[in-house]
Design a protein around this motif. Structure first.
Motif, PDB file in Angstrom:
ATOM      1  N   VAL A  58       0.837  -1.199   0.000  1.00 31.69           N
ATOM      2  CA  VAL A  58       0.000   0.000   0.000  1.00 31.69           C
ATOM      3  C   VAL A  58       0.874   1.252   0.000  1.00 31.69           C
ATOM      4  CG1 VAL A  58      -1.727   1.308   1.311  1.00 31.69           C
ATOM      5  CG2 VAL A  58      -1.944  -1.179   1.075  1.00 31.69           C
ATOM      6  N   ASP A  59       1.932   1.262   0.803  1.00 32.72           N
ATOM      7  CA  ASP A  59       2.846   2.407   0.842  1.00 32.72           C
ATOM      8  C   ASP A  59       3.442   2.682  -0.537  1.00 32.72           C
ATOM      9  OD1 ASP A  59       2.598   3.078   3.513  1.00 32.72           O
ATOM     10  OD2 ASP A  59       4.109   1.634   4.161  1.00 32.72           O
ATOM     11  N   ARG A  96      -1.157  12.652  -8.198  1.00 31.07           N
ATOM     12  CA  ARG A  96      -2.430  12.292  -7.560  1.00 31.07           C
ATOM     13  C   ARG A  96      -2.287  12.525  -6.051  1.00 31.07           C
ATOM     14  NH1 ARG A  96      -6.392  11.206 -11.606  1.00 31.07           N
ATOM     15  NH2 ARG A  96      -5.154  10.723 -13.476  1.00 31.07           N
ATOM     16  N   HIS A  97      -2.855  13.627  -5.586  1.00 27.93           N
ATOM     17  CA  HIS A  97      -2.668  14.016  -4.187  1.00 27.93           C
ATOM     18  C   HIS A  97      -3.883  13.694  -3.311  1.00 27.93           C
ATOM     19  CE1 HIS A  97       0.991  15.956  -5.457  1.00 27.93           C
ATOM     20  NE2 HIS A  97       0.319  16.679  -6.343  1.00 27.93           N
ATOM     21  N   ARG A  98      -4.989  13.333  -3.927  1.00 25.24           N
ATOM     22  CA  ARG A  98      -6.187  12.914  -3.169  1.00 25.24           C
ATOM     23  C   ARG A  98      -6.327  11.404  -3.367  1.00 25.24           C
ATOM     24  NH1 ARG A  98     -10.274  16.894  -2.299  1.00 25.24           N
ATOM     25  NH2 ARG A  98     -11.858  15.422  -2.977  1.00 25.24           N
ATOM     26  N   ILE A  99      -5.713  10.658  -2.466  1.00 30.40           N
ATOM     27  CA  ILE A  99      -5.659   9.198  -2.619  1.00 30.40           C
ATOM     28  C   ILE A  99      -6.486   8.538  -1.523  1.00 30.40           C
ATOM     29  CG2 ILE A  99      -4.179   7.168  -2.722  1.00 30.40           C
ATOM     30  CD1 ILE A  99      -1.905   9.049  -3.596  1.00 30.40           C
ATOM     31  N   ALA A 100      -7.473   7.778  -1.947  1.00 25.64           N
ATOM     32  CA  ALA A 100      -8.314   7.020  -1.009  1.00 25.64           C
ATOM     33  C   ALA A 100      -7.862   5.567  -0.991  1.00 25.64           C
ATOM     34  CB  ALA A 100      -9.776   7.108  -1.426  1.00 25.64           C
ATOM     35  N   VAL A 101      -8.067   4.916   0.137  1.00 25.45           N
ATOM     36  CA  VAL A 101      -7.812   3.483   0.253  1.00 25.45           C
ATOM     37  C   VAL A 101      -9.156   2.757   0.320  1.00 25.45           C
ATOM     38  CG1 VAL A 101      -6.893   1.632   1.712  1.00 25.45           C
ATOM     39  CG2 VAL A 101      -5.555   3.727   1.338  1.00 25.45           C
ATOM     40  N   ALA A 102      -9.400   1.896  -0.662  1.00 26.45           N
ATOM     41  CA  ALA A 102     -10.598   1.056  -0.663  1.00 26.45           C
ATOM     42  C   ALA A 102     -10.233  -0.276  -0.027  1.00 26.45           C
ATOM     43  CB  ALA A 102     -11.100   0.838  -2.088  1.00 26.45           C
ATOM     44  N   SER A 103     -10.997  -0.685   0.958  1.00 27.76           N
ATOM     45  CA  SER A 103     -10.674  -1.872   1.757  1.00 27.76           C
ATOM     46  C   SER A 103     -11.277  -3.114   1.120  1.00 27.76           C
ATOM     47  CB  SER A 103     -11.207  -1.686   3.183  1.00 27.76           C
ATOM     48  OG  SER A 103     -10.785  -2.731   4.022  1.00 27.76           O
ATOM     49  N   TYR A 104     -10.431  -3.870   0.409  1.00 27.52           N
ATOM     50  CA  TYR A 104     -10.892  -5.080  -0.272  1.00 27.52           C
ATOM     51  C   TYR A 104     -10.748  -6.276   0.655  1.00 27.52           C
ATOM     52  CZ  TYR A 104     -11.882  -7.805  -4.529  1.00 27.52           C
ATOM     53  OH  TYR A 104     -12.454  -8.614  -5.486  1.00 27.52           O
ATOM     54  N   PHE A 105     -11.459  -6.199   1.774  1.00 29.50           N
ATOM     55  CA  PHE A 105     -11.498  -7.252   2.788  1.00 29.50           C
ATOM     56  C   PHE A 105     -12.957  -7.516   3.120  1.00 29.50           C
ATOM     57  CE2 PHE A 105      -7.549  -4.897   3.358  1.00 29.50           C
ATOM     58  CZ  PHE A 105      -6.599  -5.907   3.385  1.00 29.50           C
ATOM     59  N   PHE A 151      -5.210  -6.746   8.916  1.00 32.03           N
ATOM     60  CA  PHE A 151      -4.760  -6.221   7.633  1.00 32.03           C
ATOM     61  C   PHE A 151      -5.584  -5.006   7.207  1.00 32.03           C
ATOM     62  CE2 PHE A 151      -2.775 -10.414   5.923  1.00 32.03           C
ATOM     63  CZ  PHE A 151      -1.651 -10.169   6.689  1.00 32.03           C
ATOM     64  N   ALA A 152      -6.893  -5.091   7.374  1.00 31.02           N
ATOM     65  CA  ALA A 152      -7.754  -3.975   6.990  1.00 31.02           C
ATOM     66  C   ALA A 152      -7.400  -2.719   7.783  1.00 31.02           C
ATOM     67  CB  ALA A 152      -9.219  -4.340   7.193  1.00 31.02           C
ATOM     68  N   ARG A 153      -7.158  -2.893   9.062  1.00 27.58           N
ATOM     69  CA  ARG A 153      -6.811  -1.740   9.906  1.00 27.58           C
ATOM     70  C   ARG A 153      -5.455  -1.151   9.514  1.00 27.58           C
ATOM     71  NH1 ARG A 153      -6.985  -4.132  14.286  1.00 27.58           N
ATOM     72  NH2 ARG A 153      -4.783  -4.334  14.854  1.00 27.58           N
ATOM     73  N   GLN A 154      -4.470  -2.004   9.275  1.00 29.92           N
ATOM     74  CA  GLN A 154      -3.147  -1.521   8.903  1.00 29.92           C
ATOM     75  C   GLN A 154      -3.181  -0.764   7.584  1.00 29.92           C
ATOM     76  OE1 GLN A 154      -0.848  -5.142   8.968  1.00 29.92           O
ATOM     77  NE2 GLN A 154      -0.253  -4.892  11.120  1.00 29.92           N
ATOM     78  N   CYS A 155      -3.926  -1.269   6.612  1.00 31.15           N
ATOM     79  CA  CYS A 155      -4.015  -0.599   5.320  1.00 31.15           C
ATOM     80  C   CYS A 155      -4.746   0.743   5.449  1.00 31.15           C
ATOM     81  CB  CYS A 155      -4.725  -1.487   4.306  1.00 31.15           C
ATOM     82  SG  CYS A 155      -3.787  -2.964   3.838  1.00 31.15           S
ATOM     83  N   ALA A 156      -5.817   0.767   6.213  1.00 31.77           N
ATOM     84  CA  ALA A 156      -6.575   2.005   6.376  1.00 31.77           C
ATOM     85  C   ALA A 156      -5.732   3.092   7.027  1.00 31.77           C
ATOM     86  CB  ALA A 156      -7.822   1.738   7.210  1.00 31.77           C
ATOM     87  N   GLN A 157      -4.849   2.709   7.935  1.00 33.29           N
ATOM     88  CA  GLN A 157      -4.009   3.694   8.619  1.00 33.29           C
ATOM     89  C   GLN A 157      -3.025   4.367   7.685  1.00 33.29           C
ATOM     90  OE1 GLN A 157      -2.375   1.229  11.719  1.00 33.29           O
ATOM     91  NE2 GLN A 157      -4.086   1.597  13.127  1.00 33.29           N
ATOM     92  N   ALA A 210     -10.214   6.568   4.015  1.00 35.19           N
ATOM     93  CA  ALA A 210     -10.128   5.105   4.011  1.00 35.19           C
ATOM     94  C   ALA A 210     -11.528   4.538   4.173  1.00 35.19           C
ATOM     95  CB  ALA A 210      -9.229   4.614   5.140  1.00 35.19           C
ATOM     96  N   ALA A 211     -11.914   3.675   3.249  1.00 35.52           N
ATOM     97  CA  ALA A 211     -13.238   3.062   3.289  1.00 35.52           C
ATOM     98  C   ALA A 211     -13.255   1.870   4.231  1.00 35.52           C
ATOM     99  CB  ALA A 211     -13.656   2.626   1.891  1.00 35.52           C
TER     100      ALA A 211
END
Length: 288
Positions: free
Chosen positions: A200-201, A212-221, A227-233, A239-240
């Protein structure tokens, strides 16, 4: 004539009572059981999510026997669930988002070792219903539904998935990312929490370098977890939430069940409407 009328009324009452069938009625064949196969997790929120999905499936198909089996970590384990079914027919629906070791090896081997007559359905992804859910979760997190061109040029999404060493898993995740990109009109880059690259990093840095300065994380879990929490952070913007119990998830579980049961020639009585979010002409092409 009066006696004949009383006879017909009596037969009608018998045929309408639960468990009683008049002589000229035909019993419907029992459909194969649906066994939802979850991975298992130490996070109690995951198990809660799985049980809520099961409740949604049962609400949609009250006449369908629905069971749960885990690959590991939680009870009931899949072999125990299948053992209790005896030699009954069952369709195993993996609560997994792509092809990988569990879908290709673990679940079929557990099924083959059981007395039940089983068929393993396709994993949930890729599928437009998953894109419906990902989009809804992004909107809940703050993704704008009416985006101007300048904002669109600055925006992107990282599709954060668990990751697998199986190349087919990456193929499926990339397909979902492509479908989500078509829906949003911005780049969507798949990235992984473990076992695959990019991380993700790394994906966020690459998108930032492209302006691209407005980057969202979509949680594909499928559910909350480590894992979902670590990616969202890691999300630089929004973060969805994970897919969870969005109604499209239960629709998709039943769609995968129907696909596998129909291939088995089970003669199920299916609902006339296609799954939510998919048109009837799309359905034949969605099998994987």
């Amino acid at each position: 004539m009066a006696t004949s009328g009383r006879h017909h009324r009596s037969m009608n009452r018998i045929s309408s009572q639960p468990g009683l069938v008049s002589l000229d009625d035909r019993r419907r064949p029992q459909p194969p059981a649906l066994v939802l196969v979850a991975h298992g997790s130490r996070d109690p929120r995951t198990l809660k999510t799985v049980h809520e999905l099961l409740d949604q499936v049962r609400e949609q198909r009250p006449d369908l026997p629905v069971h749960l089996g885990h690959i590991e970590l939680n009870e009931p384990l899949l072999p125990d669930t299948l053992a209790k079914l005896g030699d009954a027919e069952a369709v195993l629906v993996p609560l997994l988002l792509s092809r990988g070791y569990h879908v290709k090896r673990d679940i079929p081997e557990m099924a083959a070792a059981s007395p039940a007559r089983t068929r393993v359905a396709a994993p949930l992804g890729p599928h437009p219903l998953l894109v419906d859910t990902l989009h809804a979760r992004l909107v809940e997190a703050g993704w704008p539904t009416d985006m101007d061109e300048e904002t669109r040029r600055e925006s992107a999404v990282v599709l954060a998935a668990a990751g697998s060493r199986d190349p087919d898993s990456a193929v499926d995740t990339r397909r979902t990312a492509h479908l989500l990109s078509d829906r949003l009109g911005v780049p969507v880059v798949p990235a992984y929490a473990s076992a695959a690259t990019p991380t993700v990093d790394t994906a966020i840095r690459a998108l930032t370098a492209r302006g691209r300065h407005r980057i969202a994380v979509a949680s594909y879990f499928t559910a909350p977890g480590l894992f979902a929490r670590q990616c969202a952070q890691k999300a630089p913007w929004i973060a969805a939430a994970p897919l969870g119990t969005h109604p499209a998830m239960a629709d998709l579980i039943l769609h995968r069940y129907d696909q596998a049961a129909d291939r088995r020639g089970a003669g199920l009585c299916r609902s006339a409407a296609p799954p939510r979010g998919a048109t009837s002409h799309e359905l034949p092409a969605l099998a994987v």
